[in-house]
Design a protein around this motif. Structure first.
Motif, short mmCIF file in Angstrom:
data_model
loop_
_atom_site.label_atom_id
_atom_site.label_comp_id
_atom_site.label_asym_id
_atom_site.label_seq_id
_atom_site.Cartn_x
_atom_site.Cartn_y
_atom_site.Cartn_z
N ILE A 237 23.21 130.29 -32.45
CA ILE A 237 22.76 129.14 -32.41
C ILE A 237 23.81 127.98 -32.89
CG2 ILE A 237 21.16 127.69 -34.15
CD1 ILE A 237 19.64 130.43 -34.81
N ILE A 238 23.83 127.08 -32.27
CA ILE A 238 24.54 125.79 -32.55
C ILE A 238 23.89 124.66 -32.81
CG2 ILE A 238 26.53 126.86 -30.93
CD1 ILE A 238 25.50 124.98 -28.61
N GLU A 239 24.65 123.77 -33.58
CA GLU A 239 23.73 122.42 -33.75
C GLU A 239 24.69 121.57 -32.94
OE1 GLU A 239 23.60 119.12 -37.32
OE2 GLU A 239 24.87 120.91 -37.74
N VAL A 240 23.93 120.65 -32.40
CA VAL A 240 24.27 119.59 -31.17
C VAL A 240 23.86 118.31 -31.47
CG1 VAL A 240 24.60 121.45 -29.39
CG2 VAL A 240 22.33 120.19 -29.55
N THR A 241 24.67 117.38 -31.06
CA THR A 241 24.21 115.88 -30.90
C THR A 241 23.83 115.53 -29.67
OG1 THR A 241 25.95 115.44 -32.91
CG2 THR A 241 25.06 113.52 -31.67
N ASN A 242 22.39 114.95 -29.37
CA ASN A 242 22.12 114.34 -28.26
C ASN A 242 22.64 112.98 -28.12
OD1 ASN A 242 20.53 116.63 -27.81
ND2 ASN A 242 18.99 115.95 -29.45
N VAL A 243 22.52 112.58 -26.76
CA VAL A 243 22.72 111.28 -26.30
C VAL A 243 22.44 110.18 -27.27
CG1 VAL A 243 22.74 109.63 -24.52
CG2 VAL A 243 23.11 112.05 -23.86
N ASP A 244 21.00 110.46 -27.70
CA ASP A 244 20.42 109.35 -28.68
C ASP A 244 21.07 109.40 -29.99
OD1 ASP A 244 19.35 111.62 -29.52
OD2 ASP A 244 17.16 110.93 -29.18
N GLY A 245 21.87 110.15 -30.35
CA GLY A 245 22.42 110.51 -31.76
C GLY A 245 21.83 111.34 -32.31
N SER A 246 20.57 112.07 -32.25
CA SER A 246 19.90 112.80 -32.81
C SER A 246 20.74 114.22 -33.03
CB SER A 246 18.47 113.12 -32.33
OG SER A 246 18.40 113.84 -31.14
N HIS A 247 20.31 114.82 -34.03
CA HIS A 247 20.82 116.23 -34.11
C HIS A 247 20.02 117.40 -33.94
CE1 HIS A 247 24.83 115.50 -36.03
NE2 HIS A 247 24.12 114.24 -36.35
N GLN A 248 20.30 118.72 -33.30
CA GLN A 248 19.33 119.63 -32.79
C GLN A 248 20.09 120.94 -33.14
OE1 GLN A 248 18.00 119.07 -29.02
NE2 GLN A 248 16.32 120.60 -28.85
N PHE A 249 19.17 121.91 -33.52
CA PHE A 249 19.77 123.39 -33.48
C PHE A 249 19.15 123.93 -32.13
CE2 PHE A 249 19.92 122.59 -38.14
CZ PHE A 249 21.25 122.79 -38.12
N ILE A 250 19.94 124.57 -31.33
CA ILE A 250 19.46 125.16 -30.10
C ILE A 250 20.32 126.66 -30.07
CG2 ILE A 250 19.23 123.11 -28.99
CD1 ILE A 250 21.74 123.52 -27.34
N GLU A 251 19.78 127.32 -29.04
CA GLU A 251 20.67 128.54 -28.62
C GLU A 251 21.80 128.12 -27.81
OE1 GLU A 251 18.53 132.24 -27.24
OE2 GLU A 251 16.46 131.13 -27.64
N LYS A 252 22.86 128.90 -28.06
CA LYS A 252 24.14 128.47 -27.29
C LYS A 252 24.05 128.38 -25.79
CE LYS A 252 29.09 129.58 -27.45
NZ LYS A 252 29.83 130.26 -27.89
N ASP A 253 23.12 129.31 -25.38
CA ASP A 253 23.02 129.42 -23.77
C ASP A 253 22.30 128.33 -23.25
OD1 ASP A 253 24.50 132.08 -23.79
OD2 ASP A 253 22.41 132.92 -23.78
N ASN A 254 21.69 127.53 -23.92
CA ASN A 254 20.70 126.35 -23.71
C ASN A 254 21.53 125.10 -23.82
OD1 ASN A 254 18.67 128.27 -22.95
ND2 ASN A 254 17.54 127.66 -25.07
N HIS A 255 22.77 125.20 -24.12
CA HIS A 255 23.55 124.21 -24.34
C HIS A 255 23.77 123.10 -23.02
CE1 HIS A 255 27.91 122.09 -24.71
NE2 HIS A 255 26.94 121.08 -25.37
#
Length: 532
Positions: A237-255
């Motif tokens: 699991i990784i935490e990412v920042t989307n284009v709109d600036g929101s944060h999200q936890f996703i599976e690494k394979d779905n990055h």
């Protein structure tokens, strides 16, 4: 990050404040009202309610009433239900006692039920007994308190129990994660393997406990993906920042390329068919492990608390008295005694199996000598055939792994159990079956004596197997998971089958010996009897 944290806290707060405790009841037609509390008991489709005005229990059709959530009519008591023993999720009887304690506490008009969790985990089916009880308890708040005492927090299936609660409070020093600490700095790889198979087994995935964790978390507004990682050791699991600036936890394979990686929450270990192949260092480094502040930040917990009164203060219940569910400790002591007895039974079975194996070899050898020796006396054998070796299944002998407690530095090994594996031959010896004539001078008593000694051990072995089966029925979970009860039951049948064969052989030999004795003795006549 702040906006994300506020969102998580808002969802958690919303979830906690929408719990219907139903403390004020107003009749829809007459407008009459009273204070009290609802129980989970019912009769004839009507619900048992405590009426504080009449100071007695009444039975009502709640569809005729509107209810208002407040603390009126309730007792100024909170009841603590403790899940802080390593046996809590290893015994069905203990898990049922915990589940029933939660339900009983809600039926007493308590202000809240506090589920105190400090556990390394355990079996998923026993976990579900408790989460099911929590989910059906909607007549009073049920909150979790994760402490850092013997086991350092809530791990694996124990952490999933917290996901079912209305709110989760965590000690500042506690941890929520997939694999808990071993409790001994000198723990060996074998210790770790035993720990894994007992408290956070791969079988949890096979039984869908990871998806159950996700469901429970999302029902309470918590991140389901992170909750899945409490069970799934391979989840990355990784935490990412989307284009709109929101944060999200996703599976690494779905990055996605448009997402910026902020951090890795869980690396995950490579999926394997056997948990024993996972190295301790990989498990500790790669699986999910959240300290209190991290658990709150990602939304897996709601707030820190240093104890029960901190929790009650947060709930505006400062004057509330704390009581404890007392039946759990008593049940655990009984289970511990049952498990010790089971260990003694299994050790006795292991010893008896070795004696039986030796005697079976002896009987087979004597039988072979009698059958093949060319001597001078004719012996007639029956048609039941040659003695067949038993087809009992071998039991693993490393039972001590099931009695390992990670909160102690010393391993608790059942007395009398060794780690030697006895090899035994299953099936039958390839000998002709049927009526045959054997010529021999060997006394048949040698074979009969060996057979009699073998029957004595087989009888005791069958009794020990039966005792183990009876104990496993009374205390599910007392039997190590690698030994199914069905294996013991099959071994009883095989042992008794061997006994039946030997009884026939011994009786046949006895009758044969009696007939031979009669032939050797001179017949008496009437005159001879009167000779003197």
């Amino acid at each position: 990050m702040q906006s994300k944290l506020k969102t998580f806290l808002f969802i958690a707060l919303l979830t906690a404040t929408t719990v219907v405790t139903a403390d004020t009841f107003t009749h829809k037609e007459s407008g009459e009202s009273f204070d009290g509390f609802r129980t989970q008991k019912s009769a004839g489709g009507r619900t048992r309610i405590y009426d504080s005005n009449q100071k007695q229990m009444v039975t009502l059709d709640l569809s005729e009433y509107t209810v208002e959530m407040n603390q009126k009519g309730r007792k100024d008591v909170a009841i603590v239900v403790a899940i802080n023993a390593s046996e809590a999720l290893l015994s069905e009887v203990v898990a049922k006692e915990i589940a029933q304690s939660i339900i009983d506490a809600s039926n007493r008009g308590t202000q809240a039920v506090i589920v105190h969790i400090d556990s390394p985990g355990g079996r998923g089916d026993y976990m579900k007994l408790i989460t099911s009880a929590i989910e059906q308890t909607d007549n009073c708040p049920v909150v979790a308190y994760i402490s850092a005492e013997a086991y350092g927090g809530a791990f694996s299936a124990a952490a999933v129990i917290a996901m079912a609660c209305d709110k989760i409070y965590i000690d500042p020093t506690a941890t929520i994660g997939t694999i808990g600490p071993m409790g001994s700095l000198g723990a060996t790889p074998e210790d770790f393997s035993n720990y894994m198979s007992t408290y956070c087994s791969k079988a949890l995935i096979l039984h869908g406990i990871d998806m159950e964790a996700e469901r429970l978390a999302e029902t309470k507004g918590r991140p389901g993906l992170i909750a899945r990682a409490l069970i799934d050791k391979a989840l990355s699991i990784i935490e990412v920042t989307n284009v709109d600036g929101s944060h999200q936890f996703i599976e690494k394979d779905n990055h996605q390329p448009t997402q910026t990686i902020v951090r890795t929450l869980s690396e995950g270990v490579a999926p394997t068919s056997d948990d024993n192949s996972i190295l301790p260092v990989d498990a500790v480094r790669s699986t999910l492990k959240l300290m209190a502040n991290e658990a709150i930040e990602v939304g897996l917990a709601d707030a820190t608390a240093g104890g029960y009164y901190d929790i009650l203060s947060t709930m505006n219940l400062q004057e509330t008295k704390i009581n404890y569910a007392t039946g759990i400790k008593k049940t655990i002591k009984k289970y511990q005694a049952a498990r010790r007895t089971m260990g003694e039974n299994l050790a006795r079975i292991n010893w008896l199996e070795k004696q039986v194996s030796t005697l079976e070899d002896q009987v087979a050898y004597i039988d072979e000598q009698l059958r093949t020796s060319l001597q001078t006396r004719e012996v007639r054998r029956g048609t039941d055939g040659i003695y067949q070796r038993s087809s009992r299944s071998d039991l693993p002998t490393n039972y001590d792994q099931y009695y390992y407690d990670p909160s102690t530095t010393d391993r608790t090994t059942t007395q009398g159990i060794t780690n030697q594996t006895r090899g035994r031959s299953n099936g039958t010896r390839s000998q002709p079956v049927g009526s045959e004539t054997v010529v021999t001078m060997e006394p048949t008593t040698r074979l009969v004596d060996a057979q009699r000694e073998l029957t004595s051990y087989l009888e005791e072995l069958a009794n020990e197997y039966q005792r183990a089966v009876n104990l496993a029925k009374r205390w599910p979970g007392s039997l190590p998971p690698e030994i199914p009860r069905s294996t013991l039951e099959r071994n009883i049948v095989a042992t008794r089958s061997s006994l039946d064969f030997l009884y026939v052989e011994i009786n046949a030999a006895y009758r044969q010996g009696t007939q031979q004795q009669q032939r050797r003795s001179p017949r008496s006549t009437g005159n001879q009897r009167n000779r003197y």
